[in-house]
Design a protein around this motif. Sequence first.
Motif, short mmCIF file in Angstrom:
data_model
loop_
_atom_site.label_atom_id
_atom_site.label_comp_id
_atom_site.label_asym_id
_atom_site.label_seq_id
_atom_site.Cartn_x
_atom_site.Cartn_y
_atom_site.Cartn_z
N VAL B 287 0.84 -1.19 0.00
CA VAL B 287 0.00 0.00 0.00
C VAL B 287 0.88 1.25 0.00
O VAL B 287 0.63 2.21 -0.72
N GLY B 288 1.97 1.19 0.76
CA GLY B 288 2.91 2.31 0.77
C GLY B 288 3.47 2.55 -0.63
O GLY B 288 3.51 3.69 -1.11
N VAL B 289 3.86 1.46 -1.29
CA VAL B 289 4.40 1.58 -2.65
C VAL B 289 3.34 2.19 -3.58
O VAL B 289 3.62 3.08 -4.38
N SER B 290 2.09 1.72 -3.41
CA SER B 290 1.06 2.22 -4.31
C SER B 290 0.79 3.71 -4.05
O SER B 290 0.45 4.45 -4.96
N PHE B 291 0.99 4.14 -2.81
CA PHE B 291 0.82 5.57 -2.54
C PHE B 291 1.92 6.40 -3.20
O PHE B 291 1.67 7.51 -3.65
N VAL B 292 3.11 5.82 -3.26
CA VAL B 292 4.18 6.52 -3.97
C VAL B 292 3.79 6.67 -5.44
O VAL B 292 3.90 7.75 -6.03
N PHE B 293 3.28 5.58 -6.02
CA PHE B 293 2.78 5.65 -7.40
C PHE B 293 1.74 6.76 -7.53
O PHE B 293 1.72 7.51 -8.50
N LEU B 294 0.88 6.80 -6.52
CA LEU B 294 -0.24 7.74 -6.57
C LEU B 294 0.26 9.18 -6.58
O LEU B 294 -0.24 10.02 -7.33
N VAL B 295 1.27 9.44 -5.76
CA VAL B 295 1.83 10.79 -5.73
C VAL B 295 2.47 11.11 -7.09
O VAL B 295 2.27 12.19 -7.66
N VAL B 296 3.20 10.12 -7.63
CA VAL B 296 3.80 10.33 -8.95
C VAL B 296 2.70 10.59 -9.98
O VAL B 296 2.76 11.52 -10.78
N GLY B 297 1.64 9.77 -9.89
CA GLY B 297 0.51 9.94 -10.80
C GLY B 297 -0.09 11.33 -10.66
O GLY B 297 -0.44 11.97 -11.65
N GLY B 298 -0.21 11.79 -9.42
CA GLY B 298 -0.76 13.13 -9.18
C GLY B 298 0.10 14.21 -9.79
O GLY B 298 -0.40 15.17 -10.38
N ILE B 299 1.41 14.04 -9.69
CA ILE B 299 2.32 15.06 -10.25
C ILE B 299 2.20 15.08 -11.76
O ILE B 299 2.20 16.15 -12.39
N VAL B 300 2.08 13.88 -12.35
CA VAL B 300 1.90 13.82 -13.81
C VAL B 300 0.61 14.55 -14.20
O VAL B 300 0.58 15.32 -15.17
N ILE B 301 -0.44 14.34 -13.41
CA ILE B 301 -1.71 15.01 -13.70
C ILE B 301 -1.53 16.53 -13.59
O ILE B 301 -2.00 17.29 -14.44
N MET B 302 -0.82 16.96 -12.55
CA MET B 302 -0.59 18.39 -12.38
C MET B 302 0.14 18.96 -13.60
O MET B 302 -0.22 20.00 -14.13
N ASN B 303 1.14 18.21 -14.05
CA ASN B 303 1.93 18.63 -15.20
C ASN B 303 1.05 18.78 -16.44
O ASN B 303 1.08 19.80 -17.14
N ILE B 304 0.21 17.77 -16.69
CA ILE B 304 -0.63 17.81 -17.89
C ILE B 304 -1.69 18.89 -17.76
O ILE B 304 -2.06 19.53 -18.74
N MET B 305 -2.14 19.14 -16.55
CA MET B 305 -3.13 20.20 -16.35
C MET B 305 -2.50 21.57 -16.58
O MET B 305 -3.14 22.47 -17.13
N LEU B 306 -1.24 21.71 -16.16
CA LEU B 306 -0.55 22.98 -16.43
C LEU B 306 -0.44 23.20 -17.93
O LEU B 306 -0.66 24.30 -18.44
N ALA B 307 -0.11 22.11 -18.64
CA ALA B 307 -0.02 22.22 -20.10
C ALA B 307 -1.39 22.58 -20.68
O ALA B 307 -1.50 23.40 -21.58
N ALA B 308 -2.44 21.96 -20.11
CA ALA B 308 -3.79 22.22 -20.62
C ALA B 308 -4.18 23.68 -20.40
O ALA B 308 -4.82 24.29 -21.26
N VAL B 309 -3.76 24.24 -19.27
CA VAL B 309 -4.10 25.63 -18.99
C VAL B 309 -3.43 26.54 -20.02
O VAL B 309 -4.06 27.44 -20.59
N THR B 310 -2.16 26.27 -20.29
CA THR B 310 -1.45 27.07 -21.29
C THR B 310 -2.10 26.93 -22.65
O THR B 310 -2.34 27.90 -23.37
N GLU B 311 -2.40 25.66 -22.99
CA GLU B 311 -2.98 25.36 -24.29
C GLU B 311 -4.34 26.03 -24.45
O GLU B 311 -4.74 26.40 -25.54
#
Lengths: 262, 409
Positions: B287-311
């Motif tokens: 579960v700890g490992v999956s939470f690390v994935f989740l944080v990474v996943g969240g950062i990727v989402i943040m990144n793509i959302m930043l791109a979406a805002v610019t776009e």
Amino acid sequence: MATPTIHQPSATTATPYAGDHEVVIRTENLWKIYQMGSEQVAALRGVNLQIYRNEYVAIMGPSGSGKSTLMNLIGCLDSPTRGEYWLSGHLVSALDDDELARIRNQEIGFVFQTFNLLPRTSALHNVELPLIYSGAPPAERTERAMAALQQVDLADRVHHKPNELSGGQRQRVAIARALVNRPSIILADEPTGNLDSTTSNEIMALLEVLWERGNTIVLVTHEHDIAEHAHRVIHIRDGQVAGDTRTRRGDAVANRPPAPPA
Amino acid sequence: MGIREAIIVALGTLRAHKLRSFLTLLGVIISVCTLVAVVAMVQGVNTYVGSKIARLGSNIFSVSQFSLNEMTNPVRFMRAKETNPIIRYPDYQFLRANARLPRAIGAQTQRTGTVKHNGRALDEVNISGVTPNVLGMLAFQVANGRFLAPTDEQRRAYVAFVGPDIVTHLFGGANPLGRHILVSGQQYEIIGVATAQGDVFGQSQDNFVMIPLRTYQKIYGNQDSITLDVQARGARLLPATMDEMEMLMRVRRHLSWNEKNNFGIIGSDALMTLWHTLTGAIASVMVGVSFVFLVVGGIVIMNIMLAAVTERTQEVGTRKAVGARRSDILWQFLVESAVLSTVGGLIGVLLAYLFTLAAGALTPIPFSLPLGAVVLAVVISTLVGLFFGVYPASKAARLTPIAALHSEV
């Protein structure tokens, strides 16, 4: 330079202006100063102007004249540095962001040079957009958006997306969007700038029709022949009103018997 | 703008960029899938082991040299090795003579060894010395022949009761009754065969030879500690029986009131607790490992959302021009990133479901999708989307309408 009639604006009186000479836009000593690094650049230096209900006005000026800044202020997209701006009896120069958004929603219909339609969204939904932000219920939204599209002769294109429409049709969708909330003014910024001359004429004819139906139209342009469609031209130069003239078409309209109230 | 419109807009954007959305969501998908699959696996294995432990026999516990606590901790085990004496045959006799509550007390001790027959050999066989009364306390039944009898015990007879693995491996499935096997240089006559129990985690449960306890001690000496299997007269008497055995052991060991037990009492509930501790540790790591994935996943989402805002700066400008407030824009992008992330969570749950189906078909373990974990995973993925959407959304909301309208994209 100044317009002949001067009325004292009043925030307390609901109908401060008599007859069909109700003032819709009134600016008083409007200044806009931009901070460019350490330098201050005054884009507007005390603009005074009045526009009446159901007028058809063009604002003209070369680039750098302050024409765009004036349009942003009139469109409530920006706030002046100094001076007052009254729109339909509201002192909008003192409003905060959210109140400005409400004014843009209710009082102003924008028509942009680049159409600014949402891609991947049907014409109908694009026209519904202002109604979504004004909180109209879905059924009423659709009904009013359909009516607006009918006014611009696009009743048969409501489910088309912008990329399935021609430039002229896109601009007509944008005009329907501008109309849908029954605003005090329709503010058209170079509405024909991206269109060929035939389509331009169609769009200008449409604006004429809208004017005849009682809308107040403010056209921002740098093209003389487009400005000629308006009835009055306000020239802006170096951030000030440099001239305010009636066009030939305006003369013709002025000599016409008054139209029944819209 | 209501939540319905916001969700419709968000789903529209997702549809418009299917591949990009999928790649964006990979982190969330993997983490939610891991989370749900691990919980499903642990639950399934727990159910399975629980049923196996329950089959050990009802109302049975054991008295052994070490407690579970001592057996599972190396430090405590080393200390207990100093303090806990081995349990010997006389201890067994003492308990049998003095206990009132148990229905039966059996004893067993074991080691592993090689079993031979006719030139064939089987290694790693569990060689147990047992008292005859353990039949009925252990999980197997007699399939063929008979179990060890009290007379075998008294005579210290060289007889053996064997698991089915011995029959298949050494006798090729032929009837082994009356035939002999060689264990540690001693011949034993096979008198009975147990029913098959199959594997637990790939470990065969049928790979054993049981000989009388006294025979075992004659051959191997009495230095191997005995484990006593105690059967209570019913579930209600189980705690009292455990207390009595503890008391008798303390008396036998002459422990004063302030000394700790120097032996262990292990019930099936203690075994289950131990098992849960073990699987819980594994699960928490996963579960700890999956939470690390989740944080990474969240950062990727943040990144793509930043791109979406610019776009979509111009879209923001248009919306603001027709009356969208800051909060409308904030809401729109927040909902979009939450919807994006939730869709990822749902895909993850779907994958986990497929995994449990496959694992359930391929193993005897009863896998099922744990509803609580599914709901939790989806809620968490939504929250991740909301959390990592805040920055991009507030960036979009702060755009001035002029800057947004005049941006060239």
